[in-house]
Motif scaffolding. Structure first.
Motif, PDB file in Angstrom:
ATOM      1  N   PHE A 145       0.824  -1.210   0.000  1.00  0.00           N
ATOM      2  CA  PHE A 145       0.000   0.000   0.000  1.00  0.00           C
ATOM      3  C   PHE A 145       0.860   1.262   0.000  1.00  0.00           C
ATOM      4  N   GLY A 146       1.890   1.309   0.848  1.00  0.00           N
ATOM      5  CA  GLY A 146       2.738   2.497   0.930  1.00  0.00           C
ATOM      6  C   GLY A 146       3.413   2.822  -0.385  1.00  0.00           C
ATOM      7  N   SER A 147       3.971   1.808  -1.040  1.00  0.00           N
ATOM      8  CA  SER A 147       4.635   2.052  -2.324  1.00  0.00           C
ATOM      9  C   SER A 147       3.632   2.472  -3.390  1.00  0.00           C
ATOM     10  N   SER A 148       2.389   2.003  -3.278  1.00  0.00           N
ATOM     11  CA  SER A 148       1.353   2.418  -4.230  1.00  0.00           C
ATOM     12  C   SER A 148       0.998   3.892  -4.053  1.00  0.00           C
ATOM     13  N   VAL A 149       0.936   4.342  -2.800  1.00  0.00           N
ATOM     14  CA  VAL A 149       0.692   5.769  -2.538  1.00  0.00           C
ATOM     15  C   VAL A 149       1.844   6.597  -3.106  1.00  0.00           C
ATOM     16  N   MET A 150       3.080   6.108  -2.896  1.00  0.00           N
ATOM     17  CA  MET A 150       4.250   6.812  -3.435  1.00  0.00           C
ATOM     18  C   MET A 150       4.173   6.892  -4.952  1.00  0.00           C
ATOM     19  N   ASN A 151       3.839   5.799  -5.598  1.00  0.00           N
ATOM     20  CA  ASN A 151       3.742   5.792  -7.061  1.00  0.00           C
ATOM     21  C   ASN A 151       2.656   6.742  -7.554  1.00  0.00           C
ATOM     22  N   CYS A 152       1.564   6.813  -6.816  1.00  0.00           N
ATOM     23  CA  CYS A 152       0.476   7.725  -7.182  1.00  0.00           C
ATOM     24  C   CYS A 152       0.948   9.173  -7.137  1.00  0.00           C
ATOM     25  N   PHE A 153       1.592   9.555  -6.034  1.00  0.00           N
ATOM     26  CA  PHE A 153       2.117  10.914  -5.911  1.00  0.00           C
ATOM     27  C   PHE A 153       3.183  11.189  -6.976  1.00  0.00           C
TER      28      PHE A 153
END
Length: 250
Positions: A13-21
Motif C-alpha cells: 500500500f505504501g509504495s502504491s501511494v508513493m507511485n500515485c504521488f
C-alpha cells in the motif's frame, strides 16, 4: 488511484501511494500519520528513490515521536480542518525550529511538503515531499493534490482500519536495532543496538529508560559503549549510521 485502492490492507500500500504521488505531481517522498487519543503514529513513509527510503522512514518516526508537537503549522492546519479536509503546503525555509528543519528536511534535502489534513478521532495527515534538486511543487500540483485528497484519505483510513489489529510492515525500532547490529567490525550487543535505535528514532535518554525499564545511568552507559564501537560522536552521526543500516536491510 486504482492501484492504491487495490493494495489497501497490503504491504504494497505504501509504495502504491508513493507511485500515485510520483505520477501525478512528481513527488520524491511521501508519508502518512494517524492521530488518535493524543498519540501520533506512522502509517507509511516511502521514497521514490531507494536511497531515500531510510531517511523517509527514520525522519517520520522521529517526527511522530519528537517533532509533531513542535510543528506549529501542522497543528494550525488541523485546528482549521475540523471535520473537513484541508490541503496545505510548507517550504523548508519557513521552518524556524532549527533541529526540526535539519532532521526532517535538511538531512534528506527536502524542500517542500504538501499535506492533506483531517482532524477528528482518529485524524489523519498525508504528506507529499519534493527534494531541493527538483524544486518546489508548481501551483498546479497543489490543485491536483487537493482534487485527489478525498479519495486518497478514504483509502488511507480504510487501510488503517484493516491493519490496526495486525503487525505493520513499517520498520520498528526493534527492526532498526537488528539492522544496526550488522554495522561495523565491533558488533553491538542487542541492548546497545536497541538503545541506539530508540535514540535514532526520536526517543530521549529518559524516555528510552522508561520504555526499556532501565535506569538512566544504564542507558547512558550503553549509548557511550555503542558509540565507541561504531565510532560515533553525536546524534547526527547516529542518524547517518541508522540511515546506512536501514538502507542495507531494505
Amino acid at each position: 488511484m486504482a492501484l492504491v485502492i487495490s493494495h489497501i490492507g497490503e504491504d504494497a500500500f505504501g509504495s502504491s501511494v508513493m507511485n500515485c504521488f510520483r505520477q501525478l505531481v512528481k513527488a520524491d517522498m511521501c508519508s502518512a500519520f494517524l492521530l488518535d487519543e493524543g498519540e501520533v503514529s506512522v502509517l507509511l513513509a516511502e521514497s521514490a528513490d531507494k536511497k531515500g527510503s531510510a531517511f523517509a522512514r527514520i525522519a517520520s518516526l522521529r517526527y511522530a515521536q519528537h517533532y509533531w508537537s513542535r510543528d506549529t503549522a501542522m497543528l494550525s492546519n488541523l485546528g482549521r480542518a475540523h471535520s473537513h479536509i484541508l490541503t496545505a503546503r510548507r517550504a523548508d525555509i519557513s521552518i524556524r525550529d532549527i533541529d526540526y528543519r535539519l532532521e526532517c528536511y535538511g538531512e534528506g534535502e527536502v524542500s517542500e511538503r504538501i499535506s492533506i489534513c483531517k482532524s477528528g478521532s482518529p485524524g489523519f495527515v498525508i504528506n507529499a515531499y519534493r527534494l531541493k534538486v527538483n524544486g518546489p511543487f508548481p501551483p498546479d500540483d497543489f490543485d491536483i493534490v487537493s482534487q485527489i485528497s478525498p479519495a486518497l484519505l478514504a483509502a488511507v483510513e480504510k487501510h488503517q482500519m484493516i491493519i490496526r489489529d495486525h503487525r505493520s510492515s513499517f520498520p520498528s525500532p526493534t527492526q532498526l536495532a537488528i539492522a544496526l547490529r550488522k554495522l561495523g567490525t565491533k558488533k553491538l550487543s542487542f541492548r546497545e543496538a536497541q538503545i541506539l535505535a530508540l535514540l535514532a528514532t526520536g526517543y530521549s535518554e529518559p524516555k528510552a529508560a522508561e520504555q526499556l525499564s532501565l535506569g538512566l545511568t544504564s542507558i547512558t552507559t550503553y549509548r557511550k559503549r555503542a558509540y565507541a564501537k561504531l565510532g560515533l560522536h553525536n546524534q547526527q552521526e547516529l542518524r547517518a549510521a541508522a540511515y546506512e543500516a536501514l538502507n542495507s536491510s531494505l
